[in-house]
Design an enzyme around this catalytic site. Structure first.
Site, PDB file in Angstrom:
ATOM      1  CG  ASP A   1       2.859   7.493  -3.612  1.00 31.01           C
ATOM      2  OD1 ASP A   1       2.561   8.651  -3.685  1.00 31.01           O
ATOM      3  OD2 ASP A   1       2.602   6.553  -4.093  1.00 31.01           O
TER       4      ASP A   1
ATOM      5  CG  ASP B   1      10.582   3.200  -2.460  1.00 33.94           C
ATOM      6  OD1 ASP B   1       9.570   4.131  -2.345  1.00 33.94           O
ATOM      7  OD2 ASP B   1       9.439   2.571  -2.098  1.00 33.94           O
TER       8      ASP B   1
ATOM      9  CD  GLU C   1       4.864   2.410  -6.759  1.00 31.02           C
ATOM     10  OE1 GLU C   1       5.908   1.986  -5.858  1.00 31.02           O
ATOM     11  OE2 GLU C   1       3.850   3.096  -6.016  1.00 31.02           O
ATOM     12  CD  GLU C   2      10.306   2.747  -6.745  1.00 34.41           C
ATOM     13  OE1 GLU C   2       9.054   2.002  -6.103  1.00 34.41           O
ATOM     14  OE2 GLU C   2      10.229   3.498  -6.808  1.00 34.41           O
TER      15      GLU C   2
ATOM     16  CG  ASP D   1       4.472  -1.200  -5.122  1.00 38.67           C
ATOM     17  OD1 ASP D   1       3.355  -1.055  -5.099  1.00 38.67           O
ATOM     18  OD2 ASP D   1       5.710  -0.944  -5.119  1.00 38.67           O
TER      19      ASP D   1
ATOM     20  CG  LEU E   1      10.223  -1.453   0.333  1.00 40.53           C
ATOM     21  CD1 LEU E   1       9.681  -2.903   0.215  1.00 40.53           C
ATOM     22  CD2 LEU E   1      10.825  -0.798   0.631  1.00 40.53           C
ATOM     23  CG  ASP E   2       2.644  -1.473  -1.421  1.00 42.22           C
ATOM     24  OD1 ASP E   2       1.995  -0.798  -2.588  1.00 42.22           O
ATOM     25  OD2 ASP E   2       1.418  -1.902  -0.143  1.00 42.22           O
TER      26      ASP E   2
ATOM     27  CD  GLU F   1      -0.488  -0.570  -5.494  1.00 42.08           C
ATOM     28  OE1 GLU F   1      -1.107   0.376  -6.158  1.00 42.08           O
ATOM     29  OE2 GLU F   1       0.284   0.054  -4.505  1.00 42.08           O
TER      30      GLU F   1
HETATM   31  P1  P6P Z   1      -2.947   6.049   1.147  1.00 40.71           P
HETATM   32  C1  P6P Z   1       0.854   2.663  -0.573  1.00 40.71           C
HETATM   33  O1  P6P Z   1       1.439   3.630  -0.903  1.00 40.71           O
HETATM   34  C2  P6P Z   1      -0.120   2.307  -1.258  1.00 40.71           C
HETATM   35  O2  P6P Z   1       0.273   2.127  -2.344  1.00 40.71           O
HETATM   36  C3  P6P Z   1      -0.983   1.346  -0.807  1.00 40.71           C
HETATM   37  O3  P6P Z   1       0.319  -0.184   0.042  1.00 40.71           O
HETATM   38  C4  P6P Z   1      -1.873   1.143   0.530  1.00 40.71           C
HETATM   39  O4  P6P Z   1      -2.297   0.675   0.903  1.00 40.71           O
HETATM   40  C5  P6P Z   1      -1.835   3.063   0.020  1.00 40.71           C
HETATM   41  O5  P6P Z   1      -1.407   2.955  -1.016  1.00 40.71           O
HETATM   42  C6  P6P Z   1      -2.170   4.018   0.983  1.00 40.71           C
HETATM   43  O6  P6P Z   1      -2.709   5.067   0.185  1.00 40.71           O
HETATM   44  O7  P6P Z   1      -4.025   7.297  -0.125  1.00 40.71           O
HETATM   45  O8  P6P Z   1      -4.614   6.165   2.138  1.00 40.71           O
HETATM   46  O9  P6P Z   1      -1.497   6.600   2.147  1.00 40.71           O
END
Ligand code: P6P
Length: 335
Positions: free
Chosen positions: A64, A70, A93-94, A116, A118-119, A275
């Protein structure tokens, strides 16, 4: 009697008093997480005003784009948790590897934090809510040395606390230490998280389902059949692309969240340690169920790597039970 405001600090101290063996370390750690959340919240709320939007230029463990916020959030949580003296290591995560924390306070840190910071951060630039996810373990390695990888490779069952911060229309800190889930709303006028949702129990059923419909054709047959079933029942599809936001809705309105494995992510996309485990911990504490798409309990899944991923289906127990029937019925079918 006026409804007395119960701040996060007061709630933590009261909870500590109920545990006669408590040394206060765990309480201090929880309070530090609250402080870090307030610092991150301040920047998230004004991200558009200061040049902290956009991508930072690198990519994280799952490829990502790393957002500037982040990096900011990661740094602030690490900085704040390092001061506390209660944490001997952090997995984020970072960061590809865990971060040993050497406290200059003359005390032995007993905990590690997984997070994580900043999810859902890809949503930041379009002003959609994002969140922080955290989990806390007691260290397993000898207290007089640096943290080791085995301090982090513990199953969800060994987690002593988990929570999330939702930076949305208001900022909420929701956490559990194993005796129910409580939510605290940040009151900016006093700069305190105040108890706003006591002992959250999610509805046993609901009519929301949360999945990235764009991957429908890439899901296994049993997942596609269950998603068709949700549509047949006229459930409402809600998917924000920020796990904290999607799960927060389920905590209060009921529903089911699915991130199945796909051809691109054969073992699932979401990270087990920071997560899936923390969110599964909270979901179970609030009366829900959290499984992989092969019906294994998330909290029992063995972990062998910091950024290991898993498929996940979690939410209202009656809806997950319904989903299980589809996996049992169609899962054996050779696709
Ligand atoms: P997609 C955000 O990047 C994440 O880790 C979660 O917060 C979220 O549910 C999922 O990925 C979204 O992924 O593939 O649907 O964009």
């Amino acid at each position: 009697m006026l409804n007395k405001i119960v701040t996060l600090d007061e709630f933590i101290i009261r909870s500590e008093k109920q545990n006669p063996n408590s040394s206060g370390s765990f309480s201090r750690l929880l309070r530090d997480i609250g402080i870090a959340a307030k610092i991150v919240n301040r920047e998230v709320n004004k991200a558009g005003l200061v040049n902290i939007l956009g991508v930072e230029g690198s990519t994280n463990s799952t490829g990502d784009d790393v957002q500037k916020l982040d990096v900011f959030a990661n740094e602030k949580f690490i900085e704040t948790l390092s001061y506390s003296g209660e944490v001997c290591g952090i997995a984020s995560e970072e960061n590809q590897d865990f971060i040993p924390i050497k406290s200059d306070l003359d005390k032995t840190a007993q905990y590690v934090v997984v997070m994580d910071p900043l999810d859902g951060s890809s949503n930041i630039d379009v002003n959609v809510s994002v969140g922080t996810i955290f989990g806390i373990y007691k260290r397993k390695s000898p207290e007089n040395g640096p943290c080791q990888i085995e301090d982090f490779l513990q199953t969800g069952q060994d987690m002593v606390a988990a929570g999330y911060v939702l930076y949305g229309t208001s900022t909420l800190l929701v956490y559990s230490t194993g005796n129910g889930v409580n939510g605290f709303t940040l009151d900016p006028s006093i700069g305190e998280f105040c108890l706003s949702h006591r002992n959250i129990q999610m509805p046993a059923s609901g009519n929301y389902y949360s999945v990235n419909q764009g991957y429908y054709l890439k899901f296994d047959l049993e997942m596609r059949r269950y998603i068709d079933h949700c549509s047949d029942l006229n459930y409402r599809l809600r998917y924000i692309g920020s796990m904290v936001s999607d799960i927060h809705r389920i905590m209060f309105q009921g529903g089911i969240f699915l991130y199945p494995n796909t051809r691109k992510y054969p073992k699932g996309k979401l990270r087990l340690l920071y997560e899936c485990y923390p969110m599964a911990y909270l979901i179970e504490q609030a009366g829900g169920t959290a499984l992989t798409c092969k019906l294994e309990r998330i909290m029992d899944i063995e972990i062998h790597a910091l950024h290991q991923t898993s498929s996940i289906v979690m939410g209202s127990r009656d809806m997950v039970k319904d989903m299980k029937e589809f996996v049992e019925k169609y899962g054996a079918v050779i696709q």
